[in-house]
Design a protein around this motif. Structure first.
Motif, PDB file in Angstrom:
ATOM      1  N   GLU A  88      45.859   6.271 -61.637  1.00  0.00           N
ATOM      2  CA  GLU A  88      46.321   7.199 -60.600  1.00  0.00           C
ATOM      3  C   GLU A  88      45.766   6.877 -59.223  1.00  0.00           C
ATOM      4  O   GLU A  88      46.168   7.492 -58.234  1.00  0.00           O
ATOM      5  N   ASP A  89      44.858   5.917 -59.127  1.00  0.00           N
ATOM      6  CA  ASP A  89      44.386   5.449 -57.825  1.00  0.00           C
ATOM      7  C   ASP A  89      45.330   4.430 -57.206  1.00  0.00           C
ATOM      8  O   ASP A  89      45.155   4.041 -56.047  1.00  0.00           O
ATOM      9  N   SER A  90      46.315   3.989 -57.952  1.00  0.00           N
ATOM     10  CA  SER A  90      47.270   3.005 -57.447  1.00  0.00           C
ATOM     11  C   SER A  90      48.039   3.582 -56.262  1.00  0.00           C
ATOM     12  O   SER A  90      48.602   4.677 -56.337  1.00  0.00           O
ATOM     13  N   ALA A  91      48.044   2.850 -55.160  1.00  0.00           N
ATOM     14  CA  ALA A  91      48.707   3.312 -53.937  1.00  0.00           C
ATOM     15  C   ALA A  91      48.542   2.255 -52.858  1.00  0.00           C
ATOM     16  O   ALA A  91      47.791   1.291 -53.025  1.00  0.00           O
ATOM     17  N   MET A  92      49.230   2.474 -51.751  1.00  0.00           N
ATOM     18  CA  MET A  92      48.958   1.717 -50.539  1.00  0.00           C
ATOM     19  C   MET A  92      47.818   2.437 -49.827  1.00  0.00           C
ATOM     20  O   MET A  92      47.889   3.651 -49.627  1.00  0.00           O
ATOM     21  N   TYR A  93      46.787   1.701 -49.491  1.00  0.00           N
ATOM     22  CA  TYR A  93      45.624   2.279 -48.835  1.00  0.00           C
ATOM     23  C   TYR A  93      45.636   1.904 -47.354  1.00  0.00           C
ATOM     24  O   TYR A  93      45.817   0.737 -46.996  1.00  0.00           O
ATOM     25  N   TYR A  94      45.399   2.922 -46.521  1.00  0.00           N
ATOM     26  CA  TYR A  94      45.434   2.750 -45.071  1.00  0.00           C
ATOM     27  C   TYR A  94      44.096   3.118 -44.451  1.00  0.00           C
ATOM     28  O   TYR A  94      43.460   4.100 -44.847  1.00  0.00           O
ATOM     29  N   CYS A  95      43.728   2.355 -43.449  1.00  0.00           N
ATOM     30  CA  CYS A  95      42.587   2.670 -42.608  1.00  0.00           C
ATOM     31  C   CYS A  95      43.118   3.437 -41.400  1.00  0.00           C
ATOM     32  O   CYS A  95      44.197   3.121 -40.888  1.00  0.00           O
ATOM     33  N   ALA A  96      42.384   4.441 -40.945  1.00  0.00           N
ATOM     34  CA  ALA A  96      42.832   5.244 -39.812  1.00  0.00           C
ATOM     35  C   ALA A  96      41.654   5.595 -38.920  1.00  0.00           C
ATOM     36  O   ALA A  96      40.505   5.649 -39.369  1.00  0.00           O
ATOM     37  N   ALA A  97      41.974   5.876 -37.655  1.00  0.00           N
ATOM     38  CA  ALA A  97      40.956   6.257 -36.685  1.00  0.00           C
ATOM     39  C   ALA A  97      41.519   7.344 -35.777  1.00  0.00           C
ATOM     40  O   ALA A  97      42.721   7.390 -35.511  1.00  0.00           O
ATOM     41  N   GLY A  98      40.635   8.202 -35.298  1.00  0.00           N
ATOM     42  CA  GLY A  98      41.082   9.275 -34.425  1.00  0.00           C
ATOM     43  C   GLY A  98      39.922   9.857 -33.651  1.00  0.00           C
ATOM     44  O   GLY A  98      38.756   9.626 -33.969  1.00  0.00           O
ATOM     45  N   VAL A  99      40.269  10.654 -32.627  1.00  0.00           N
ATOM     46  CA  VAL A  99      39.228  11.220 -31.764  1.00  0.00           C
ATOM     47  C   VAL A  99      39.196  12.735 -31.817  1.00  0.00           C
ATOM     48  O   VAL A  99      38.432  13.365 -31.086  1.00  0.00           O
ATOM     49  N   ARG A 100      40.009  13.355 -32.661  1.00  0.00           N
ATOM     50  CA  ARG A 100      40.025  14.826 -32.725  1.00  0.00           C
ATOM     51  C   ARG A 100      38.880  15.322 -33.610  1.00  0.00           C
ATOM     52  O   ARG A 100      38.678  14.847 -34.716  1.00  0.00           O
ATOM     53  N   TRP A 101      38.201  16.321 -33.106  1.00  0.00           N
ATOM     54  CA  TRP A 101      37.019  16.874 -33.776  1.00  0.00           C
ATOM     55  C   TRP A 101      37.324  18.283 -34.270  1.00  0.00           C
ATOM     56  O   TRP A 101      38.002  19.029 -33.588  1.00  0.00           O
ATOM     57  N   PRO A 102      36.837  18.694 -35.442  1.00  0.00           N
ATOM     58  CA  PRO A 102      36.003  17.915 -36.360  1.00  0.00           C
ATOM     59  C   PRO A 102      36.832  16.932 -37.172  1.00  0.00           C
ATOM     60  O   PRO A 102      38.051  17.077 -37.289  1.00  0.00           O
ATOM     61  N   CYS A 103      36.173  15.974 -37.735  1.00  0.00           N
ATOM     62  CA  CYS A 103      36.870  14.992 -38.568  1.00  0.00           C
ATOM     63  C   CYS A 103      37.311  15.651 -39.867  1.00  0.00           C
ATOM     64  O   CYS A 103      36.605  16.474 -40.441  1.00  0.00           O
ATOM     65  N   THR A 104      38.491  15.271 -40.303  1.00  0.00           N
ATOM     66  CA  THR A 104      39.041  15.845 -41.523  1.00  0.00           C
ATOM     67  C   THR A 104      39.632  14.736 -42.392  1.00  0.00           C
ATOM     68  O   THR A 104      39.585  13.557 -42.039  1.00  0.00           O
ATOM     69  N   LEU A 105      40.200  15.147 -43.502  1.00  0.00           N
ATOM     70  CA  LEU A 105      40.932  14.228 -44.373  1.00  0.00           C
ATOM     71  C   LEU A 105      42.440  14.459 -44.255  1.00  0.00           C
ATOM     72  O   LEU A 105      43.194  14.143 -45.162  1.00  0.00           O
ATOM     73  N   VAL A 106      42.850  15.012 -43.125  1.00  0.00           N
ATOM     74  CA  VAL A 106      44.259  15.314 -42.889  1.00  0.00           C
ATOM     75  C   VAL A 106      44.872  14.226 -42.029  1.00  0.00           C
ATOM     76  O   VAL A 106      44.433  13.982 -40.897  1.00  0.00           O
ATOM     77  N   ALA A 107      45.902  13.590 -42.533  1.00  0.00           N
ATOM     78  CA  ALA A 107      46.451  12.400 -41.887  1.00  0.00           C
ATOM     79  C   ALA A 107      46.969  12.672 -40.471  1.00  0.00           C
ATOM     80  O   ALA A 107      46.812  11.826 -39.586  1.00  0.00           O
ATOM     81  N   ARG A 108      47.549  13.827 -40.226  1.00  0.00           N
ATOM     82  CA  ARG A 108      48.190  14.068 -38.926  1.00  0.00           C
ATOM     83  C   ARG A 108      47.180  14.169 -37.790  1.00  0.00           C
ATOM     84  O   ARG A 108      47.568  14.123 -36.619  1.00  0.00           O
ATOM     85  N   PHE A 109      45.895  14.267 -38.102  1.00  0.00           N
ATOM     86  CA  PHE A 109      44.877  14.340 -37.058  1.00  0.00           C
ATOM     87  C   PHE A 109      44.331  12.963 -36.670  1.00  0.00           C
ATOM     88  O   PHE A 109      43.406  12.871 -35.874  1.00  0.00           O
ATOM     89  N   TYR A 110      44.899  11.922 -37.230  1.00  0.00           N
ATOM     90  CA  TYR A 110      44.465  10.562 -36.908  1.00  0.00           C
ATOM     91  C   TYR A 110      45.537   9.884 -36.064  1.00  0.00           C
ATOM     92  O   TYR A 110      46.733  10.043 -36.300  1.00  0.00           O
ATOM     93  N   ASP A 111      45.076   9.119 -35.071  1.00  0.00           N
ATOM     94  CA  ASP A 111      45.984   8.561 -34.075  1.00  0.00           C
ATOM     95  C   ASP A 111      46.330   7.092 -34.311  1.00  0.00           C
ATOM     96  O   ASP A 111      47.374   6.627 -33.857  1.00  0.00           O
ATOM     97  N   TYR A 112      45.449   6.375 -34.969  1.00  0.00           N
ATOM     98  CA  TYR A 112      45.628   4.928 -35.116  1.00  0.00           C
ATOM     99  C   TYR A 112      45.610   4.570 -36.596  1.00  0.00           C
ATOM    100  O   TYR A 112      44.784   5.079 -37.358  1.00  0.00           O
ATOM    101  N   TRP A 113      46.507   3.658 -36.966  1.00  0.00           N
ATOM    102  CA  TRP A 113      46.665   3.297 -38.374  1.00  0.00           C
ATOM    103  C   TRP A 113      46.793   1.788 -38.544  1.00  0.00           C
ATOM    104  O   TRP A 113      47.370   1.101 -37.699  1.00  0.00           O
ATOM    105  N   GLY A 114      46.245   1.306 -39.646  1.00  0.00           N
ATOM    106  CA  GLY A 114      46.470  -0.077 -40.028  1.00  0.00           C
ATOM    107  C   GLY A 114      47.768  -0.208 -40.802  1.00  0.00           C
ATOM    108  O   GLY A 114      48.480   0.781 -41.019  1.00  0.00           O
ATOM    109  N   GLN A 115      48.063  -1.431 -41.229  1.00  0.00           N
ATOM    110  CA  GLN A 115      49.313  -1.710 -41.937  1.00  0.00           C
ATOM    111  C   GLN A 115      49.220  -1.402 -43.430  1.00  0.00           C
ATOM    112  O   GLN A 115      50.255  -1.292 -44.090  1.00  0.00           O
ATOM    113  N   GLY A 116      48.040  -1.279 -43.936  1.00  0.00           N
ATOM    114  CA  GLY A 116      47.870  -0.929 -45.342  1.00  0.00           C
ATOM    115  C   GLY A 116      47.595  -2.131 -46.229  1.00  0.00           C
ATOM    116  O   GLY A 116      47.965  -3.262 -45.909  1.00  0.00           O
ATOM    117  N   THR A 117      46.953  -1.852 -47.358  1.00  0.00           N
ATOM    118  CA  THR A 117      46.704  -2.864 -48.378  1.00  0.00           C
ATOM    119  C   THR A 117      46.957  -2.216 -49.740  1.00  0.00           C
ATOM    120  O   THR A 117      46.538  -1.088 -49.985  1.00  0.00           O
TER     121      THR A 117
END
Length: 123
Positions: A88-117
């Motif tokens: 169940e860990d199978s997926a495309m994994y993405y790195c993300a970065a953002g400047v909105r505080w506090p940091c969360t695990l919610v994707a929409r609060f991140y501004d920059y994304w990699g292409q995935g692996t």
């Protein structure tokens, strides 16, 4: 300009390990928030782990005790060590970065994304 490049994905059997890397330019975790997300086919993107500018980490319940997020400041690279992998860990994994505080695990609060692996775990 922020660039995030993931690497380290692959195929592994259940119980195995992988280490993902995210090479960042134009951003460090000290700038705000950095995290790992994953998305399986037909599912929403979900937060896996994140680190804030103070080095504080947080994990999704589904990976606690199995995954570890870390960073190498000298290389400006973030890692995700994944142990005891499950199908169940199978997926495309993405790195993300953002400047909105506090940091969360919610994707929409991140501004920059990699292409995935891609990570595939077989039973």
């Amino acid at each position: 300009q922020v660039q995030l490049v993931e690497s380290g994905g692959g195929s592994v059997q259940a119980g195995g390990s992988l280490r993902l890397s995210c090479a960042a330019s134009g951003f460090t975790y000290r700038s705000g928030c950095m995290g790992w997300f994953r998305q399986a086919p037909g599912k929403e993107r979900e937060g896996v782990a994140r680190v804030d500018s103070g080095g504080v980490t947080d994990y999704a319940d589904s990976v606690k005790g199995r995954f570890t997020i870390s960073q190498d400041n000298a290389k400006n690279t973030m890692y995700l060590q994944m142990d005891s992998l499950k199908p169940e860990d199978s997926a495309m994994y993405y790195c993300a970065a953002g400047v909105r505080w506090p940091c969360t695990l919610v994707a929409r609060f991140y501004d920059y994304w990699g292409q995935g692996t891609q990570v595939t775990v077989s039973s």
